[in-house]
Design a protein around this motif. Structure first.
Motif, PDB file in Angstrom:
ATOM      1  N   PHE A   5      45.788 -32.940  78.333  1.00 38.77           N
ATOM      2  CA  PHE A   5      44.373 -32.637  78.148  1.00 38.77           C
ATOM      3  C   PHE A   5      43.839 -33.546  77.052  1.00 38.77           C
ATOM      4  O   PHE A   5      44.451 -33.679  75.993  1.00 38.77           O
ATOM      5  N   TRP A   6      42.680 -34.155  77.310  1.00 41.00           N
ATOM      6  CA  TRP A   6      42.124 -35.141  76.383  1.00 41.00           C
ATOM      7  C   TRP A   6      40.631 -34.888  76.236  1.00 41.00           C
ATOM      8  O   TRP A   6      39.926 -34.647  77.214  1.00 41.00           O
ATOM      9  N   GLU A   7      40.169 -34.901  74.976  1.00 41.67           N
ATOM     10  CA  GLU A   7      38.758 -34.665  74.708  1.00 41.67           C
ATOM     11  C   GLU A   7      38.030 -35.980  74.509  1.00 41.67           C
ATOM     12  O   GLU A   7      38.357 -36.754  73.609  1.00 41.67           O
ATOM     13  N   ASN A   8      37.025 -36.240  75.352  1.00 39.11           N
ATOM     14  CA  ASN A   8      36.241 -37.467  75.268  1.00 39.11           C
ATOM     15  C   ASN A   8      35.317 -37.403  74.043  1.00 39.11           C
ATOM     16  O   ASN A   8      35.119 -36.352  73.438  1.00 39.11           O
ATOM     17  N   ASP A   9      34.739 -38.555  73.696  1.00 37.22           N
ATOM     18  CA  ASP A   9      33.834 -38.613  72.543  1.00 37.22           C
ATOM     19  C   ASP A   9      32.631 -37.685  72.710  1.00 37.22           C
ATOM     20  O   ASP A   9      32.055 -37.223  71.726  1.00 37.22           O
ATOM     21  N   ASP A  10      32.245 -37.432  73.960  1.00 37.65           N
ATOM     22  CA  ASP A  10      31.094 -36.559  74.210  1.00 37.65           C
ATOM     23  C   ASP A  10      31.472 -35.082  74.259  1.00 37.65           C
ATOM     24  O   ASP A  10      30.640 -34.220  74.553  1.00 37.65           O
ATOM     25  N   GLY A  11      32.749 -34.776  73.984  1.00 37.45           N
ATOM     26  CA  GLY A  11      33.203 -33.392  73.963  1.00 37.45           C
ATOM     27  C   GLY A  11      33.696 -32.865  75.298  1.00 37.45           C
ATOM     28  O   GLY A  11      34.215 -31.752  75.380  1.00 37.45           O
ATOM     29  N   VAL A  12      33.560 -33.664  76.361  1.00 38.06           N
ATOM     30  CA  VAL A  12      34.016 -33.244  77.684  1.00 38.06           C
ATOM     31  C   VAL A  12      35.542 -33.328  77.747  1.00 38.06           C
ATOM     32  O   VAL A  12      36.147 -34.311  77.304  1.00 38.06           O
ATOM     33  N   ILE A  13      36.159 -32.284  78.305  1.00 33.15           N
ATOM     34  CA  ILE A  13      37.616 -32.234  78.405  1.00 33.15           C
ATOM     35  C   ILE A  13      38.071 -32.824  79.742  1.00 33.15           C
ATOM     36  O   ILE A  13      37.545 -32.475  80.799  1.00 33.15           O
ATOM     37  N   HIS A  14      39.046 -33.704  79.687  1.00 29.61           N
ATOM     38  CA  HIS A  14      39.644 -34.284  80.882  1.00 29.61           C
ATOM     39  C   HIS A  14      41.099 -33.820  80.997  1.00 29.61           C
ATOM     40  O   HIS A  14      41.848 -33.872  80.016  1.00 29.61           O
ATOM     41  N   HIS A  15      41.464 -33.355  82.179  1.00 27.83           N
ATOM     42  CA  HIS A  15      42.871 -33.096  82.481  1.00 27.83           C
ATOM     43  C   HIS A  15      43.386 -34.335  83.189  1.00 27.83           C
ATOM     44  O   HIS A  15      42.988 -34.629  84.315  1.00 27.83           O
ATOM     45  N   ARG A  16      44.232 -35.083  82.512  1.00 33.12           N
ATOM     46  CA  ARG A  16      44.653 -36.396  83.003  1.00 33.12           C
ATOM     47  C   ARG A  16      46.074 -36.325  83.590  1.00 33.12           C
ATOM     48  O   ARG A  16      46.986 -35.787  82.974  1.00 33.12           O
ATOM     49  N   TYR A  17      46.232 -36.893  84.793  1.00 34.17           N
ATOM     50  CA  TYR A  17      47.522 -36.962  85.471  1.00 34.17           C
ATOM     51  C   TYR A  17      47.947 -38.432  85.552  1.00 34.17           C
ATOM     52  O   TYR A  17      47.159 -39.286  85.967  1.00 34.17           O
ATOM     53  N   PHE A  18      49.183 -38.713  85.186  1.00 30.70           N
ATOM     54  CA  PHE A  18      49.675 -40.086  85.162  1.00 30.70           C
ATOM     55  C   PHE A  18      50.822 -40.259  86.167  1.00 30.70           C
ATOM     56  O   PHE A  18      51.751 -39.443  86.208  1.00 30.70           O
ATOM     57  N   TYR A  19      50.722 -41.337  86.946  1.00 27.79           N
ATOM     58  CA  TYR A  19      51.726 -41.630  87.965  1.00 27.79           C
ATOM     59  C   TYR A  19      52.167 -43.087  87.857  1.00 27.79           C
ATOM     60  O   TYR A  19      51.402 -43.952  87.422  1.00 27.79           O
ATOM     61  N   ARG A  20      53.406 -43.311  88.281  1.00 29.29           N
ATOM     62  CA  ARG A  20      53.883 -44.690  88.439  1.00 29.29           C
ATOM     63  C   ARG A  20      54.036 -44.956  89.930  1.00 29.29           C
ATOM     64  O   ARG A  20      54.666 -44.175  90.645  1.00 29.29           O
ATOM     65  N   LEU A  21      53.440 -46.064  90.374  1.00 32.80           N
ATOM     66  CA  LEU A  21      53.492 -46.444  91.780  1.00 32.80           C
ATOM     67  C   LEU A  21      54.144 -47.817  91.884  1.00 32.80           C
ATOM     68  O   LEU A  21      53.628 -48.800  91.349  1.00 32.80           O
ATOM     69  N   ASN A  22      55.272 -47.873  92.544  1.00 34.23           N
ATOM     70  CA  ASN A  22      55.968 -49.148  92.708  1.00 34.23           C
ATOM     71  C   ASN A  22      55.462 -49.872  93.957  1.00 34.23           C
ATOM     72  O   ASN A  22      55.136 -49.252  94.967  1.00 34.23           O
ATOM     73  N   ILE A  23      55.392 -51.196  93.863  1.00 36.49           N
ATOM     74  CA  ILE A  23      54.982 -52.004  95.009  1.00 36.49           C
ATOM     75  C   ILE A  23      55.865 -53.232  95.067  1.00 36.49           C
ATOM     76  O   ILE A  23      56.287 -53.769  94.031  1.00 36.49           O
ATOM     77  N   ASP A  24      56.201 -53.680  96.273  1.00 34.07           N
ATOM     78  CA  ASP A  24      57.161 -54.776  96.421  1.00 34.07           C
ATOM     79  C   ASP A  24      56.532 -56.143  96.147  1.00 34.07           C
ATOM     80  O   ASP A  24      57.048 -56.929  95.362  1.00 34.07           O
ATOM     81  N   GLU A  25      55.421 -56.422  96.797  1.00 33.45           N
ATOM     82  CA  GLU A  25      54.822 -57.754  96.662  1.00 33.45           C
ATOM     83  C   GLU A  25      53.303 -57.633  96.544  1.00 33.45           C
ATOM     84  O   GLU A  25      52.682 -56.794  97.180  1.00 33.45           O
ATOM     85  N   THR A  26      52.728 -58.501  95.755  1.00 37.69           N
ATOM     86  CA  THR A  26      51.275 -58.591  95.641  1.00 37.69           C
ATOM     87  C   THR A  26      50.920 -59.908  94.982  1.00 37.69           C
ATOM     88  O   THR A  26      51.794 -60.616  94.454  1.00 37.69           O
ATOM     89  N   GLN A  27      49.645 -60.262  95.015  1.00 40.40           N
ATOM     90  CA  GLN A  27      49.189 -61.474  94.345  1.00 40.40           C
ATOM     91  C   GLN A  27      49.292 -61.300  92.826  1.00 40.40           C
ATOM     92  O   GLN A  27      49.456 -60.191  92.327  1.00 40.40           O
ATOM     93  N   ASP A  28      49.176 -62.423  92.132  1.00 41.48           N
ATOM     94  CA  ASP A  28      49.200 -62.359  90.665  1.00 41.48           C
ATOM     95  C   ASP A  28      47.830 -61.992  90.097  1.00 41.48           C
ATOM     96  O   ASP A  28      47.738 -61.402  89.019  1.00 41.48           O
ATOM     97  N   GLU A  29      46.763 -62.348  90.832  1.00 47.53           N
ATOM     98  CA  GLU A  29      45.413 -62.092  90.321  1.00 47.53           C
ATOM     99  C   GLU A  29      44.428 -62.111  91.473  1.00 47.53           C
ATOM    100  O   GLU A  29      44.571 -62.892  92.416  1.00 47.53           O
ATOM    101  N   TRP A  30      43.431 -61.227  91.445  1.00 45.69           N
ATOM    102  CA  TRP A  30      42.368 -61.249  92.447  1.00 45.69           C
ATOM    103  C   TRP A  30      41.170 -60.454  91.946  1.00 45.69           C
ATOM    104  O   TRP A  30      41.261 -59.701  90.967  1.00 45.69           O
ATOM    105  N   ASN A  31      40.033 -60.636  92.591  1.00 42.95           N
ATOM    106  CA  ASN A  31      38.801 -59.923  92.243  1.00 42.95           C
ATOM    107  C   ASN A  31      38.599 -58.770  93.235  1.00 42.95           C
ATOM    108  O   ASN A  31      38.882 -58.902  94.413  1.00 42.95           O
TER     109      ASN A  31
END
Length: 266
Positions: free
Chosen positions: A240-266
């Protein structure tokens, strides 16, 4: 039998938490993933509380808690096992004049989230918090020498508050650490936000109503990066994280593995 003592809320309790948190971090070190100040001493809107600092800890491996019992005893704690709550490890400090309670769970355990949801609900609903504070004063007057009766008398009110807190809507966000292996080195995907002062970020997004956080992270990763079909998605932690405006965020963190991708793109 312990006495029931209620004190007017003071910011000194936050300082006492910070001091004790540093000591606990020194004990559990790399096993410690989460540590929070909970209970009435963490909630200014309540106005009154027993002067006991409640702390909840999330460890990476709850089974290793026993390895730290000796150090906890050296810090003045009594080892109390589960003490009636499954999957918890409970420690108390101060004997009959309690000063601290430490509740330890596996990191990410639902009871950690319940404690935090309750805390932020009362911080954002001061009228309900004040009613709770007034009840504490009334019951402490009625049961000055009987903590057990005091706890039983306020149980139904607290249960109702807990149910309200769980129904309270908090903004949920899913964050994705997208990784790949390149020449035996783990690399992570980040992006430069178009708003320059926002800097470098990892992709994230809001969890929709009735959407599971894990489904949200898959959807948001595709929308924000164009990538899809992640072979492995691993839950890391949530908080749980409180933003500067006082709004509370319940944050979920995941790791996603990927085999191949470009080095950079828009």
């Amino acid at each position: 039998m312990r006495n029931t003592i209620i004190r007017k809320w003071t910011s000194d309790w936050n300082k006492l938490y910070e001091e004790e948190a540093r000591r606990l971090k020194d004990i559990f070190q790399e096993e410690l993933i989460q540590i929070y100040h909970i209970g009435s001493t963490a909630i200014p809107t309540i106005g009154y509380a027993k002067p006991i600092i409640d702390i909840v800890i999330g460890l990476s491996n709850i089974d290793k808690t026993v390895l730290y019992d000796e150090k906890m005893c050296q810090l003045g704690y009594e080892v109390r096992g589960e003490n009636g709550i499954t999957d918890r490890r409970y420690y108390t400090k101060g004997g009959h004049n309690r000063s601290h309670h430490v509740h330890i769970y596996r990191a990410g355990h639902e009871n950690i989230n319940k404690h935090l949801q309750f805390k932020y609900y009362l911080m954002n609903h001061p009228e309900q918090a004040r009613k709770y504070g007034q009840l504490k004063i009334e019951l402490a007057t009625k049961f000055p020498d009987d903590t057990s009766s005091y706890q039983q008398a306020k149980e139904s009110f607290v249960t109702g508050l807990m149910e309200e807190a769980q129904e309270w809507s908090i903004i949920k966000k899913s964050y994705g650490y997208i990784t790949r292996m390149t020449e035996a080195e783990t690399q992570i995907l980040v992006f430069q936000h178009p708003v320059k002062k926002a800097g470098i970020q990892i992709p994230k997004g809001t969890v929709k109503h009735r959407e599971l956080p894990v489904d949200a992270v898959k959807r948001e990763m595709e929308e924000e990066t164009g990538l899809s079909n992640f072979p492995d998605i691993h839950y890391l932690i949530d908080d749980f994280w409180e933003n500067d405006d006082g709004v509370i965020h319940h944050r979920y963190f995941y790791r996603l593995n990927i085999d191949e991708t470009q080095d950079e793109w828009n």
